[in-house]
Design a protein around this motif. Structure first.
Motif, PDB file in Angstrom:
ATOM      1  N   ALA A 186       1.086  -1.039   0.102  1.00 44.10           N
ATOM      2  CA  ALA A 186       0.172   0.350   0.068  1.00 44.10           C
ATOM      3  C   ALA A 186       0.761   0.899   0.296  1.00 44.10           C
ATOM      4  O   ALA A 186       2.209   1.706   0.159  1.00 44.10           O
ATOM      5  CB  ALA A 186      -0.787  -0.033   0.914  1.00 44.10           C
ATOM      6  N   ALA A 187       0.014   2.351  -0.204  1.00 39.86           N
ATOM      7  CA  ALA A 187       1.042   3.925  -0.165  1.00 39.86           C
ATOM      8  C   ALA A 187       1.700   3.796   1.019  1.00 39.86           C
ATOM      9  O   ALA A 187       0.853   3.810   1.643  1.00 39.86           O
ATOM     10  CB  ALA A 187       0.324   4.743  -0.550  1.00 39.86           C
ATOM     11  N   GLY A 188       2.592   4.428   0.469  1.00 43.89           N
ATOM     12  CA  GLY A 188       3.496   4.909   2.074  1.00 43.89           C
ATOM     13  C   GLY A 188       4.185   3.525   2.863  1.00 43.89           C
ATOM     14  O   GLY A 188       4.793   3.799   4.161  1.00 43.89           O
ATOM     15  N   VAL A 189       3.735   2.245   2.491  1.00 45.94           N
ATOM     16  CA  VAL A 189       4.412   1.412   3.718  1.00 45.94           C
ATOM     17  C   VAL A 189       5.630   0.797   3.408  1.00 45.94           C
ATOM     18  O   VAL A 189       6.159   0.866   2.060  1.00 45.94           O
ATOM     19  CB  VAL A 189       3.633  -0.128   2.841  1.00 45.94           C
ATOM     20  CG1 VAL A 189       3.994  -1.616   3.960  1.00 45.94           C
ATOM     21  CG2 VAL A 189       2.179   0.233   3.719  1.00 45.94           C
ATOM     22  N   SER A 190       6.166  -0.028   4.144  1.00 49.99           N
ATOM     23  CA  SER A 190       7.371  -0.046   3.651  1.00 49.99           C
ATOM     24  C   SER A 190       7.959  -0.378   5.224  1.00 49.99           C
ATOM     25  O   SER A 190       7.642  -0.919   6.270  1.00 49.99           O
ATOM     26  CB  SER A 190       9.161   1.388   3.890  1.00 49.99           C
ATOM     27  OG  SER A 190       8.568   2.303   5.463  1.00 49.99           O
ATOM     28  N   GLY A 191       9.604  -0.876   5.260  1.00 49.25           N
ATOM     29  CA  GLY A 191       9.732  -1.520   6.404  1.00 49.25           C
ATOM     30  C   GLY A 191       9.475  -2.851   7.381  1.00 49.25           C
ATOM     31  O   GLY A 191       8.584  -3.539   5.661  1.00 49.25           O
ATOM     32  N   PHE A 192       9.344  -3.326   8.269  1.00 51.07           N
ATOM     33  CA  PHE A 192       8.939  -4.687   8.212  1.00 51.07           C
ATOM     34  C   PHE A 192       7.025  -5.558   7.687  1.00 51.07           C
ATOM     35  O   PHE A 192       6.904  -6.069   7.461  1.00 51.07           O
ATOM     36  CB  PHE A 192       8.651  -4.737   9.527  1.00 51.07           C
ATOM     37  CG  PHE A 192       9.814  -5.079  10.383  1.00 51.07           C
ATOM     38  CD1 PHE A 192      11.213  -5.933   9.491  1.00 51.07           C
ATOM     39  CD2 PHE A 192      10.244  -4.895  11.794  1.00 51.07           C
ATOM     40  CE1 PHE A 192      12.793  -5.821  10.049  1.00 51.07           C
ATOM     41  CE2 PHE A 192      11.433  -4.888  12.511  1.00 51.07           C
ATOM     42  CZ  PHE A 192      11.986  -5.414  11.357  1.00 51.07           C
ATOM     43  N   SER A 193       6.474  -4.044   8.092  1.00 49.92           N
ATOM     44  CA  SER A 193       5.630  -3.918   7.347  1.00 49.92           C
ATOM     45  C   SER A 193       4.887  -4.094   5.822  1.00 49.92           C
ATOM     46  O   SER A 193       4.334  -4.658   5.168  1.00 49.92           O
ATOM     47  CB  SER A 193       4.428  -2.702   7.295  1.00 49.92           C
ATOM     48  OG  SER A 193       4.564  -2.530   9.260  1.00 49.92           O
ATOM     49  N   LEU A 194       6.197  -4.563   5.557  1.00 49.78           N
ATOM     50  CA  LEU A 194       5.971  -4.557   3.260  1.00 49.78           C
ATOM     51  C   LEU A 194       5.614  -6.545   3.690  1.00 49.78           C
ATOM     52  O   LEU A 194       4.644  -6.747   2.502  1.00 49.78           O
ATOM     53  CB  LEU A 194       7.473  -4.955   3.307  1.00 49.78           C
ATOM     54  CG  LEU A 194       7.811  -3.043   2.551  1.00 49.78           C
ATOM     55  CD1 LEU A 194       9.359  -2.934   2.345  1.00 49.78           C
ATOM     56  CD2 LEU A 194       7.010  -2.431   1.559  1.00 49.78           C
ATOM     57  N   HIS A 195       5.940  -7.380   4.632  1.00 44.87           N
ATOM     58  CA  HIS A 195       6.002  -8.847   4.819  1.00 44.87           C
ATOM     59  C   HIS A 195       4.283  -8.715   5.329  1.00 44.87           C
ATOM     60  O   HIS A 195       4.383 -10.322   5.269  1.00 44.87           O
ATOM     61  CB  HIS A 195       6.635  -8.762   5.323  1.00 44.87           C
ATOM     62  CG  HIS A 195       7.855  -8.407   4.946  1.00 44.87           C
ATOM     63  ND1 HIS A 195       8.342  -8.932   3.860  1.00 44.87           N
ATOM     64  CD2 HIS A 195       9.402  -7.614   5.292  1.00 44.87           C
ATOM     65  CE1 HIS A 195       9.619  -8.153   3.785  1.00 44.87           C
ATOM     66  NE2 HIS A 195      10.346  -7.311   4.757  1.00 44.87           N
ATOM     67  N   LEU A 196       3.248  -7.830   5.159  1.00 45.47           N
ATOM     68  CA  LEU A 196       1.839  -8.106   5.573  1.00 45.47           C
ATOM     69  C   LEU A 196       0.717  -8.446   4.844  1.00 45.47           C
ATOM     70  O   LEU A 196       1.624  -7.017   4.120  1.00 45.47           O
ATOM     71  CB  LEU A 196       1.014  -7.506   7.037  1.00 45.47           C
ATOM     72  CG  LEU A 196       2.365  -7.611   8.563  1.00 45.47           C
ATOM     73  CD1 LEU A 196       2.142  -6.285   9.236  1.00 45.47           C
ATOM     74  CD2 LEU A 196       2.376  -8.467   8.855  1.00 45.47           C
ATOM     75  N   LYS A 197       0.387  -9.475   3.933  1.00 40.99           N
ATOM     76  CA  LYS A 197      -0.262  -8.977   3.378  1.00 40.99           C
ATOM     77  C   LYS A 197      -1.362  -8.222   3.358  1.00 40.99           C
ATOM     78  O   LYS A 197      -2.396  -8.350   4.710  1.00 40.99           O
ATOM     79  CB  LYS A 197      -1.506 -10.309   3.314  1.00 40.99           C
ATOM     80  CG  LYS A 197      -1.649 -10.348   1.291  1.00 40.99           C
ATOM     81  CD  LYS A 197      -1.068 -12.373   0.706  1.00 40.99           C
ATOM     82  CE  LYS A 197      -1.306 -11.934  -0.581  1.00 40.99           C
ATOM     83  NZ  LYS A 197      -1.043 -12.928  -1.416  1.00 40.99           N
TER      84      LYS A 197
END
Length: 259
Positions: free
Chosen positions: A248-259
């Protein structure tokens, strides 16, 4: 369900011990069978060294990954390690319980992982090719099983919030939830975290105990953390980078690996 609790606290009269007993009692009340690995009581050997690989030639340089692979394939790991691996295979769910020390688990629990997660058992499993990069991150030896953390910490909940000085608790626990539990296949449940444990009075303990009982009652039904599966099409292989445009827009870091 068969549930394995791997417990790491040195004091039998601690809050952690009381919470462990609450969890065990509620799990049994719900009809589950429970095995407990109390690492301090067991005198668990922490460090990986040559004694972990009895068949290794004394003149051979110790390469841990290679020695672990050879020993596992030859059924030549030490008896204490094999016993813990058998517990993991029997268990439908794994609970790691520990106090948060210096932003991670106690050394004795890390040592349990280092020794029990042998090559060929928890890693180094499956085909490595242009289409798959092993059975891991949602697949593997422990796939189809559930896992969660029970964690205590002395800090305030706000200290571990998105703007807190210690960093978000989900980020601090990501290497354990994603790297230790999801990696060999577990479906990982949200952690149960208790804050300010040094200030917990009797009423506070009873409240925490009831919350923990509820988590034990819902161990089979709680929705896992939605980690992406490595071989599910979200990652480029072999670089293992997230495919462009999935976040999603603006997502980075560990949150990238959450679906």
């Amino acid at each position: 369900m068969n549930v394995l609790i791997v417990y790491a606290h040195p004091e039998p009269r601690s809050l952690n011990a009381s919470l462990r007993d609450v969890a065990v009692g509620e799990l049994k009340a719900q009809g589950h069978s429970v095995e407990l690995s109390d690492l301090y009581a067991m005198g668990w050997k922490i460090q990986v060294d040559r004694t972990d690989f009895p068949t290794l030639d004394p003149d051979t340089r110790l390469r841990v990954t290679e020695a672990s692979s050879d020993a596992f394939a030859a059924d030549a790991l030490t008896d204490d390690v094999k016993a813990e691996q058998e517990k993991l295979l029997r268990a439908d769910a794994l609970i790691l319980q520990f106090p948060l020390w210096w932003f991670t688990m106690p050394a004795i629990l890390k040592g349990w992982i280092d020794r029990v997660y042998a090559y060929g058992f928890a890693y180094g499993v499956g085909e490595h090719s242009d289409h798959r990069w092993g059975d891991r991150y949602g697949e593997g030896t422990l796939g189809g099983k559930r896992a969660m953390l029970i964690v205590t910490t002395g800090g305030w909940e706000q200290h571990y919030s998105p703007r807190g000085i210690n960093g978000p608790i989900d980020d601090l626990l990501f290497p354990i939830n994603h790297g230790v539990l999801h990696y060999p296949g577990y479906d990982v449940l949200p952690p149960f975290v208790i804050y300010r444990v040094e200030r917990l009075d009797e009423a506070g303990f009873e409240q925490a105990a009831e919350q923990l009982r509820e988590r034990m009652r819902t161990l089979e039904t709680t929705r896992p953390i939605p980690f992406r599966r490595q071989n599910g099409g979200d990652y480029l292989i072999p670089s293992l980078e997230l495919c462009p445009g999935l976040e999603a827009a603006g997502v980075s870091g560990f949150s990238l690996h959450l679906k």
